[in-house]
Write a protein that holds these residues in place. Sequence first.
Motif, mmCIF file in Angstrom:
data_model
loop_
_atom_site.group_PDB
_atom_site.id
_atom_site.type_symbol
_atom_site.label_atom_id
_atom_site.label_comp_id
_atom_site.label_asym_id
_atom_site.label_seq_id
_atom_site.Cartn_x
_atom_site.Cartn_y
_atom_site.Cartn_z
ATOM 1 N N ALA A 24 0.838 -1.204 0.000
ATOM 2 C CA ALA A 24 0.000 0.000 0.000
ATOM 3 C C ALA A 24 0.872 1.253 0.000
ATOM 4 O O ALA A 24 0.600 2.221 -0.723
ATOM 5 C CB ALA A 24 -0.929 -0.011 1.208
ATOM 6 N N SER A 25 1.923 1.239 0.786
ATOM 7 C CA SER A 25 2.849 2.364 0.855
ATOM 8 C C SER A 25 3.551 2.576 -0.484
ATOM 9 O O SER A 25 3.694 3.702 -0.964
ATOM 10 C CB SER A 25 3.880 2.111 1.967
ATOM 11 N N PHE A 26 3.957 1.486 -1.105
ATOM 12 C CA PHE A 26 4.646 1.525 -2.398
ATOM 13 C C PHE A 26 3.723 2.078 -3.478
ATOM 14 O O PHE A 26 4.113 2.954 -4.270
ATOM 15 C CB PHE A 26 5.100 0.112 -2.755
ATOM 16 N N ILE A 27 2.484 1.588 -3.523
ATOM 17 C CA ILE A 27 1.499 2.051 -4.506
ATOM 18 C C ILE A 27 1.209 3.530 -4.309
ATOM 19 O O ILE A 27 1.136 4.307 -5.258
ATOM 20 C CB ILE A 27 0.198 1.225 -4.384
ATOM 21 N N ALA A 28 1.018 3.923 -3.053
ATOM 22 C CA ALA A 28 0.682 5.315 -2.740
ATOM 23 C C ALA A 28 1.785 6.266 -3.182
ATOM 24 O O ALA A 28 1.511 7.363 -3.691
ATOM 25 C CB ALA A 28 0.426 5.456 -1.247
ATOM 26 N N LYS A 29 3.016 5.862 -3.006
ATOM 27 C CA LYS A 29 4.148 6.711 -3.371
ATOM 28 C C LYS A 29 4.210 6.932 -4.874
ATOM 29 O O LYS A 29 4.440 8.050 -5.353
ATOM 30 C CB LYS A 29 5.450 6.077 -2.875
ATOM 31 N N ILE A 30 3.981 5.866 -5.655
ATOM 32 C CA ILE A 30 4.045 5.959 -7.112
ATOM 33 C C ILE A 30 2.873 6.766 -7.666
ATOM 34 O O ILE A 30 3.032 7.577 -8.572
ATOM 35 C CB ILE A 30 4.044 4.546 -7.744
ATOM 36 N N ASN A 31 1.688 6.541 -7.104
ATOM 37 C CA ASN A 31 0.461 7.108 -7.673
ATOM 38 C C ASN A 31 0.016 8.413 -7.037
ATOM 39 O O ASN A 31 -1.014 8.960 -7.418
ATOM 40 C CB ASN A 31 -0.678 6.089 -7.546
ATOM 41 N N GLN A 32 0.744 8.892 -6.048
ATOM 42 C CA GLN A 32 0.326 10.095 -5.321
ATOM 43 C C GLN A 32 -1.096 9.912 -4.787
ATOM 44 O O GLN A 32 -1.966 10.784 -4.938
ATOM 45 C CB GLN A 32 0.425 11.330 -6.223
ATOM 46 N N THR A 33 -1.317 8.756 -4.182
ATOM 47 C CA THR A 33 -2.624 8.408 -3.629
ATOM 48 C C THR A 33 -3.028 9.396 -2.539
ATOM 49 O O THR A 33 -2.198 9.826 -1.739
ATOM 50 C CB THR A 33 -2.577 6.973 -3.060
ATOM 51 N N LYS A 34 -4.317 9.742 -2.517
ATOM 52 C CA LYS A 34 -4.815 10.733 -1.563
ATOM 53 C C LYS A 34 -5.426 10.100 -0.308
ATOM 54 O O LYS A 34 -5.362 10.680 0.763
ATOM 55 C CB LYS A 34 -5.871 11.625 -2.241
#
Length: 307
Positions: A24-34
Amino acid sequence: MYQIKKLIVCLDHSEMDETLVKFASFIAKINQTKKIYFTNVIRNLQIPKDILKEFPNLVDNMIDERKGQMKEVVDAHFDKKLDINLTYVVKEGQLSKKILKLAHEKSADMILVGRKTSLPGSGVVSQRLARRASCSLLIVPENCTPKIDKLLVPSDFSDYSKDAMEEAIMIADRNGSHVDIICQNVFSVPSGYHLTGKSFEEFGAIMKVNAEVNYKKFIRKIDTKNVKIQPVYTMDNNDDPVEDIIKKAHELKVDGIIIGAKGRTAATALFIGSMAERLIQLIDHFPLLVTRPKGKNAGILDYILEI
């Protein structure tokens, strides 16, 4: 394709949670998840009324305890430098229904679930979620490490294969480093090949040339964003293309597989494609992303939740 602005992460208080939080942390970093919803579903909270009278705060305390347990794992394994709104959600009921409803209510872009191989417990019913979710689904086997140096995208050059390829390109582009994408087409020799006067090998060569032509037509319709894409062609000799895909994934030591869900309308939403179905069943070494354009299944959600 769209950004992963809202992510649902399904936790169950097992060792699998650590892997999912890291992803989740990895995905959020790449996608600029809000926003991320860390979610746990309790199967049964049916407590007799007499007990609730005696302990009126029992249910609320149980929910607070579950949220606290999730927060401990997130605090330990989520990148604290990321400025993201983290929410902890505890639901009671059937796992897949509650996750589907939450994804619909929150207009989620992706659901992240685990696949257990040696850990106790059945984990999330990935196939049911893949068929019914109105967004993409990422299935992560236990003990996987978040990494995307090399991605495999099985393709039959259809519209849903295009969805998967565009997702892979977006991931590679946003990662900001070198990512190799392998586009694998598995072709077969038709049973009546001998009626043409050609040998099996000769007709196999004809089918490969046909696949190469179709790949060129396919990739011309896609903005590759200068990401390196390598086409590979595999002749299926045992009538099982999924086996060929898994073999290629092991051979190339890929970091993940991305495939498009077949259901694109309310009428076909429950059919994600036989290849995707079998990959979900059999993949236990590689993260598998089943892509679906956001909201494609929304029209049948109310019906599904009543099943």
